[in-house]
Design a protein around this motif. Structure first.
Motif, PDB file in Angstrom:
ATOM      1  N   ASN A   6     -22.406  87.266  73.373  1.00 13.25           N
ATOM      2  CA  ASN A   6     -23.479  86.427  73.924  1.00 13.25           C
ATOM      3  C   ASN A   6     -23.129  84.945  73.887  1.00 13.25           C
ATOM      4  OD1 ASN A   6     -25.531  88.492  74.456  1.00 13.25           O
ATOM      5  ND2 ASN A   6     -25.466  88.792  72.239  1.00 13.25           N
ATOM      6  N   ARG A   7     -21.836  84.660  73.833  1.00 17.36           N
ATOM      7  CA  ARG A   7     -21.388  83.287  73.633  1.00 17.36           C
ATOM      8  C   ARG A   7     -21.907  82.317  74.691  1.00 17.36           C
ATOM      9  NH1 ARG A   7     -17.240  79.776  74.092  1.00 17.36           N
ATOM     10  NH2 ARG A   7     -16.747  78.683  72.163  1.00 17.36           N
ATOM     11  N   GLN A   8     -22.021  82.766  75.947  1.00 16.14           N
ATOM     12  CA  GLN A   8     -22.505  81.864  77.004  1.00 16.14           C
ATOM     13  C   GLN A   8     -23.928  81.415  76.725  1.00 16.14           C
ATOM     14  OE1 GLN A   8     -22.147  85.133  77.331  1.00 16.14           O
ATOM     15  NE2 GLN A   8     -23.684  86.017  78.672  1.00 16.14           N
ATOM     16  N   PHE A   9     -24.719  82.244  76.047  1.00 13.94           N
ATOM     17  CA  PHE A   9     -26.088  81.866  75.721  1.00 13.94           C
ATOM     18  C   PHE A   9     -26.124  80.828  74.598  1.00 13.94           C
ATOM     19  CE2 PHE A   9     -26.495  86.215  77.448  1.00 13.94           C
ATOM     20  CZ  PHE A   9     -27.175  85.874  78.614  1.00 13.94           C
ATOM     21  N   GLY A  42     -23.982  78.434  74.373  1.00 12.71           N
ATOM     22  CA  GLY A  42     -23.779  77.198  75.126  1.00 12.71           C
ATOM     23  C   GLY A  42     -25.092  76.689  75.712  1.00 12.71           C
ATOM     24  N   ALA A  43     -25.907  77.610  76.230  1.00  9.96           N
ATOM     25  CA  ALA A  43     -27.211  77.222  76.777  1.00  9.96           C
ATOM     26  C   ALA A  43     -28.127  76.699  75.674  1.00  9.96           C
ATOM     27  CB  ALA A  43     -27.855  78.415  77.480  1.00  9.96           C
ATOM     28  N   TYR A  63     -19.469  77.155  67.577  1.00 15.21           N
ATOM     29  CA  TYR A  63     -19.223  77.527  68.972  1.00 15.21           C
ATOM     30  C   TYR A  63     -17.771  77.225  69.341  1.00 15.21           C
ATOM     31  CZ  TYR A  63     -19.948  77.477  74.079  1.00 15.21           C
ATOM     32  OH  TYR A  63     -19.870  77.712  75.442  1.00 15.21           O
ATOM     33  N   LYS A 102     -14.311  79.932  70.143  1.00 13.29           N
ATOM     34  CA  LYS A 102     -13.977  79.997  71.565  1.00 13.29           C
ATOM     35  C   LYS A 102     -12.782  80.881  71.861  1.00 13.29           C
ATOM     36  CE  LYS A 102     -11.327  75.753  72.008  1.00 13.29           C
ATOM     37  NZ  LYS A 102     -11.318  74.435  72.564  1.00 13.29           N
ATOM     38  N   SER A 110     -13.678  85.106  71.780  1.00 15.01           N
ATOM     39  CA  SER A 110     -14.471  85.870  72.761  1.00 15.01           C
ATOM     40  C   SER A 110     -13.619  86.389  73.895  1.00 15.01           C
ATOM     41  CB  SER A 110     -15.595  85.003  73.297  1.00 15.01           C
ATOM     42  OG  SER A 110     -15.114  83.781  73.774  1.00 15.01           O
TER      43      SER A 110
END
Length: 138
Positions: free
Chosen positions: A74-77, A79-80, A131, A135, A138
């Motif tokens: 869920n790494r992109q979340f 970032g959000a 985060y 990197k 992921s």
């Protein structure tokens, strides 16, 4: 840090944030003004405002919990979340600078609001560090 340590710290941090936002939701729905659970704990508020904040904080708790279950997937979340957290710090700073709190209630000191805004910034920086540390995983 070992290779798995940043992911584990990210997972624990996100779960902790989930429970923190759940506590915020409970404090707001019950109107229990506790510093750190209410940023503006000594400023008059209306029940409808507290209810809105409660529902939104509950949503954040759900997001953090869901992402914490598998932070790498869920790494992109995350970032959000970091973008939203930066906006929250900027928004709270704007409120702290532009609001005449004395007009709302005499004797209000604003340093606790700045302390809580700074804490949110520190938490956000902590998540940013994790985060960045994850990197390559992921």
């Amino acid at each position: 840090m070992t290779n798995a340590m940043p992911e584990r710290l990210m997972k624990l941090s996100l779960f902790a944030l989930s429970f923190y936002f759940l506590a915020i939701a409970l404090a707001h729905i019950t109107g229990t003004k506790i510093p750190l659970l209410f940023v503006y704990f000594n400023v008059p508020s209306n029940a409808y405002q507290d209810n809105i904040i409660s529902f939104l904080a509950f949503g954040w708790a759900v997001f953090f919990f869901t992402i914490a279950r598998d932070p790498l997937a869920n790494r992109q979340f995350i970032g959000a979340i970091l973008i939203a957290a930066a906006a929250a710090v900027a928004g709270l700073s704007y409120i702290n600078i532009t609001t005449d709190f004395a007009a709302l209630a005499p004797g209000i000191k604003i340093w606790p609001f700045w302390a809580q805004t700074a804490l949110l910034a520190i938490i956000s920086l902590w998540l940013l560090v994790l985060y960045q540390a994850t990197k390559d995983q992921s």
